[in-house]
Write a protein that holds these residues in place. Structure first.
Motif, PDB file in Angstrom:
ATOM      1  N   SER A 168       0.856  -1.183   0.000  1.00 18.30           N
ATOM      2  CA  SER A 168       0.000   0.000   0.000  1.00 18.30           C
ATOM      3  C   SER A 168       0.893   1.235   0.000  1.00 18.30           C
ATOM      4  O   SER A 168       1.823   1.327   0.810  1.00 18.30           O
ATOM      5  CB  SER A 168      -0.905  -0.003   1.243  1.00 18.30           C
ATOM      6  OG  SER A 168      -1.635   1.200   1.336  1.00 18.30           O
ATOM      7  N   ILE A 169       0.626   2.163  -0.909  1.00 13.64           N
ATOM      8  CA  ILE A 169       1.415   3.390  -1.011  1.00 13.64           C
ATOM      9  C   ILE A 169       0.491   4.567  -0.756  1.00 13.64           C
ATOM     10  O   ILE A 169      -0.450   4.817  -1.521  1.00 13.64           O
ATOM     11  CB  ILE A 169       2.080   3.508  -2.396  1.00 13.64           C
ATOM     12  CG1 ILE A 169       2.982   2.296  -2.653  1.00 13.64           C
ATOM     13  CG2 ILE A 169       2.883   4.802  -2.490  1.00 13.64           C
ATOM     14  CD1 ILE A 169       3.546   2.230  -4.061  1.00 13.64           C
ATOM     15  N   LEU A 170       0.752   5.291   0.320  1.00 16.43           N
ATOM     16  CA  LEU A 170      -0.078   6.418   0.721  1.00 16.43           C
ATOM     17  C   LEU A 170       0.726   7.696   0.543  1.00 16.43           C
ATOM     18  O   LEU A 170       1.696   7.935   1.270  1.00 16.43           O
ATOM     19  CB  LEU A 170      -0.534   6.233   2.169  1.00 16.43           C
ATOM     20  CG  LEU A 170      -1.225   4.881   2.455  1.00 16.43           C
ATOM     21  CD1 LEU A 170      -1.598   4.765   3.925  1.00 16.43           C
ATOM     22  CD2 LEU A 170      -2.457   4.703   1.576  1.00 16.43           C
ATOM     23  N   GLY A 171       0.355   8.482  -0.459  1.00  9.57           N
ATOM     24  CA  GLY A 171       1.139   9.654  -0.824  1.00  9.57           C
ATOM     25  C   GLY A 171       0.410  10.967  -0.609  1.00  9.57           C
ATOM     26  O   GLY A 171      -0.799  11.002  -0.350  1.00  9.57           O
ATOM     27  N   ALA A 172       1.165  12.044  -0.724  1.00 10.98           N
ATOM     28  CA  ALA A 172       0.629  13.386  -0.531  1.00 10.98           C
ATOM     29  C   ALA A 172       0.471  14.114  -1.859  1.00 10.98           C
ATOM     30  O   ALA A 172       1.268  13.936  -2.774  1.00 10.98           O
ATOM     31  CB  ALA A 172       1.559  14.189   0.385  1.00 10.98           C
ATOM     32  N   GLU A 173      -0.539  14.941  -1.926  1.00  7.58           N
ATOM     33  CA  GLU A 173      -0.746  15.748  -3.133  1.00  7.58           C
ATOM     34  C   GLU A 173       0.398  16.747  -3.319  1.00  7.58           C
ATOM     35  O   GLU A 173       0.848  16.993  -4.440  1.00  7.58           O
ATOM     36  CB  GLU A 173      -2.074  16.503  -3.027  1.00  7.58           C
ATOM     37  CG  GLU A 173      -2.359  17.395  -4.230  1.00  7.58           C
ATOM     38  CD  GLU A 173      -3.614  18.207  -4.079  1.00  7.58           C
ATOM     39  OE1 GLU A 173      -4.175  18.606  -5.117  1.00  7.58           O
ATOM     40  OE2 GLU A 173      -4.057  18.461  -2.934  1.00  7.58           O
ATOM     41  N   ILE A 174       0.908  17.274  -2.190  1.00  7.85           N
ATOM     42  CA  ILE A 174       1.968  18.275  -2.232  1.00  7.85           C
ATOM     43  C   ILE A 174       3.276  17.593  -1.854  1.00  7.85           C
ATOM     44  O   ILE A 174       3.650  17.531  -0.678  1.00  7.85           O
ATOM     45  CB  ILE A 174       1.655  19.449  -1.278  1.00  7.85           C
ATOM     46  CG1 ILE A 174       0.262  20.005  -1.566  1.00  7.85           C
ATOM     47  CG2 ILE A 174       2.704  20.547  -1.423  1.00  7.85           C
ATOM     48  CD1 ILE A 174      -0.290  20.890  -0.465  1.00  7.85           C
ATOM     49  N   ASP A 175       3.926  17.018  -2.823  1.00  2.00           N
ATOM     50  CA  ASP A 175       5.130  16.228  -2.553  1.00  2.00           C
ATOM     51  C   ASP A 175       6.085  16.346  -3.737  1.00  2.00           C
ATOM     52  O   ASP A 175       5.796  15.866  -4.831  1.00  2.00           O
ATOM     53  CB  ASP A 175       4.754  14.767  -2.327  1.00  2.00           C
ATOM     54  CG  ASP A 175       5.867  13.959  -1.679  1.00  2.00           C
ATOM     55  OD1 ASP A 175       7.046  14.298  -1.895  1.00  2.00           O
ATOM     56  OD2 ASP A 175       5.556  12.984  -0.963  1.00  2.00           O
ATOM     57  N   LYS A 176       7.229  16.961  -3.509  1.00  2.00           N
ATOM     58  CA  LYS A 176       8.226  17.125  -4.569  1.00  2.00           C
ATOM     59  C   LYS A 176       9.076  15.861  -4.746  1.00  2.00           C
ATOM     60  O   LYS A 176       9.703  15.682  -5.783  1.00  2.00           O
ATOM     61  CB  LYS A 176       9.136  18.313  -4.246  1.00  2.00           C
ATOM     62  CG  LYS A 176       8.421  19.657  -4.197  1.00  2.00           C
ATOM     63  CD  LYS A 176       9.368  20.764  -3.781  1.00  2.00           C
ATOM     64  CE  LYS A 176       8.639  22.095  -3.674  1.00  2.00           C
ATOM     65  NZ  LYS A 176       9.553  23.180  -3.193  1.00  2.00           N
ATOM     66  N   ILE A 177       9.118  15.012  -3.734  1.00  2.00           N
ATOM     67  CA  ILE A 177       9.962  13.826  -3.781  1.00  2.00           C
ATOM     68  C   ILE A 177       9.266  12.695  -4.533  1.00  2.00           C
ATOM     69  O   ILE A 177       9.840  12.078  -5.425  1.00  2.00           O
ATOM     70  CB  ILE A 177      10.346  13.379  -2.362  1.00  2.00           C
ATOM     71  CG1 ILE A 177      11.047  14.528  -1.621  1.00  2.00           C
ATOM     72  CG2 ILE A 177      11.261  12.162  -2.405  1.00  2.00           C
ATOM     73  CD1 ILE A 177      11.273  14.279  -0.161  1.00  2.00           C
ATOM     74  N   THR A 178       8.034  12.425  -4.135  1.00  2.00           N
ATOM     75  CA  THR A 178       7.198  11.459  -4.861  1.00  2.00           C
ATOM     76  C   THR A 178       5.892  12.162  -5.210  1.00  2.00           C
ATOM     77  O   THR A 178       4.884  12.022  -4.504  1.00  2.00           O
ATOM     78  CB  THR A 178       6.926  10.198  -4.025  1.00  2.00           C
ATOM     79  OG1 THR A 178       8.183   9.587  -3.667  1.00  2.00           O
ATOM     80  CG2 THR A 178       6.117   9.173  -4.818  1.00  2.00           C
ATOM     81  N   PRO A 179       5.905  12.961  -6.274  1.00  2.00           N
ATOM     82  CA  PRO A 179       4.700  13.680  -6.664  1.00  2.00           C
ATOM     83  C   PRO A 179       3.604  12.732  -7.136  1.00  2.00           C
ATOM     84  O   PRO A 179       3.879  11.563  -7.449  1.00  2.00           O
ATOM     85  CB  PRO A 179       5.190  14.582  -7.796  1.00  2.00           C
ATOM     86  CG  PRO A 179       6.380  13.877  -8.355  1.00  2.00           C
ATOM     87  CD  PRO A 179       7.034  13.194  -7.186  1.00  2.00           C
ATOM     88  N   PRO A 180       2.372  13.189  -7.167  1.00  2.00           N
ATOM     89  CA  PRO A 180       1.262  12.331  -7.600  1.00  2.00           C
ATOM     90  C   PRO A 180       1.502  11.663  -8.947  1.00  2.00           C
ATOM     91  O   PRO A 180       1.065  10.532  -9.168  1.00  2.00           O
ATOM     92  CB  PRO A 180       0.074  13.294  -7.647  1.00  2.00           C
ATOM     93  CG  PRO A 180       0.400  14.324  -6.600  1.00  2.00           C
ATOM     94  CD  PRO A 180       1.885  14.508  -6.709  1.00  2.00           C
ATOM     95  N   GLU A 181       2.208  12.346  -9.845  1.00  2.00           N
ATOM     96  CA  GLU A 181       2.474  11.763 -11.162  1.00  2.00           C
ATOM     97  C   GLU A 181       3.315  10.486 -11.046  1.00  2.00           C
ATOM     98  O   GLU A 181       3.079   9.504 -11.751  1.00  2.00           O
ATOM     99  CB  GLU A 181       3.196  12.772 -12.050  1.00  2.00           C
ATOM    100  CG  GLU A 181       2.390  14.025 -12.380  1.00  2.00           C
ATOM    101  CD  GLU A 181       2.388  15.047 -11.251  1.00  2.00           C
ATOM    102  OE1 GLU A 181       1.557  15.979 -11.302  1.00  2.00           O
ATOM    103  OE2 GLU A 181       3.200  14.905 -10.304  1.00  2.00           O
TER     104      GLU A 181
END
Length: 238
Positions: free
Chosen positions: A165-178
């Motif tokens: 499971s990968i839970l990411g942030a919308e505002i993230d320069k390291i692992t951006p949503p793209e």
């Protein structure tokens, strides 16, 4: 510098926080909570601020209360990132490579198994996600969760062998949503491996453990991610 996001909102560290105990597991000082009688364990690999962060220990305690034996080892060896002590995050990263920590993590997993525990999940937070992805490429663990991963590549994700499971942030320069979307597509191409990718709107890298507990909105958003993590481990470890 994208890596600078790893260092935002540093917590006030305290060895006195949490209801668990500090023990040596696999040769590393570790914050431990819960009972080995559960037969299911969750190991946390922290961000650059280590295992004395109050929000981190609060989360470890919560997972233990849900019926898991929980362990948060000090993979940083008492050298958490400190802007006054380390000239830059890159200098710190040169001293604390995920590759070295991944080998130590395998030793800790072995020590947990020696306690009679048959099912192990791992949580990688920021820097810790790069550490646990190496475990996820093996058959040593049964499930993995990443909170706002740092430095994890698409090639890493393609080698994952366990439910993740990968839970990411919308505002993230390291692992951006793209990039997270690319992770999702790569995992979707492997239907034999259960996967879940979720981007949390309106939050920044680090929101799951470096939030202000007095800010209701921030605490609520962090709890949503924590709930997702617990649901994942309940599904795959119990």
């Amino acid at each position: 510098m994208a890596g600078a996001q790893c260092c935002e909102n540093p917590p006030a560290l305290s060895s006195a926080c949490g209801s668990g105990t500090v023990e040596v597991i696999g040769g590393l000082s570790s914050y431990v909570a819960g009972s080995t009688d559960s037969k299911a364990a969750v190991m946390f690999v922290t961000d650059v601020y280590g295992y004395e962060a109050p929000n981190l220990r609060k989360l470890v305690d919560r997972v233990a209360a849900a019926g898991f034996y929980t362990v948060a080892p000090d993979f940083l060896h008492e050298d958490t990132f400190d802007a006054e002590k380390h000239p830059s995050i890159q200098d710190w990263l040169n001293l604390h490579t995920p590759a070295k920590a991944s080998e130590e993590a395998k030793t800790v997993v072995g020590a947990i198994k020696s306690k009679g525990i048959s099912s192990i999940g791992v949580v990688g937070i920021c820097w810790g996600a790069k550490v646990i992805v190496e475990l996820a490429k093996t058959n040593e663990i049964q499930a993995a969760v990443m909170f706002h991963p740092s430095f994890v590549s698409l090639d890493d994700i393609k080698e994952v062998k366990c439910p993740i499971s990968i839970l990411g942030a919308e505002i993230d320069k390291i692992t951006p949503p793209e990039l997270a979307k690319q992770f999702e597509e790569a995992l979707s191409a492997k239907p034999e491996i259960d996967s879940f990718v979720k981007i949390f709107p309106g939050v920044a890298h680090g929101w799951t453990v470096r939030y202000d507990a007095n800010e209701e909105s921030a605490a609520k958003k962090a709890k949503e991610a924590h709930d997702d993590m617990l649901a994942w481990f309940t599904k795959h470890l119990k």
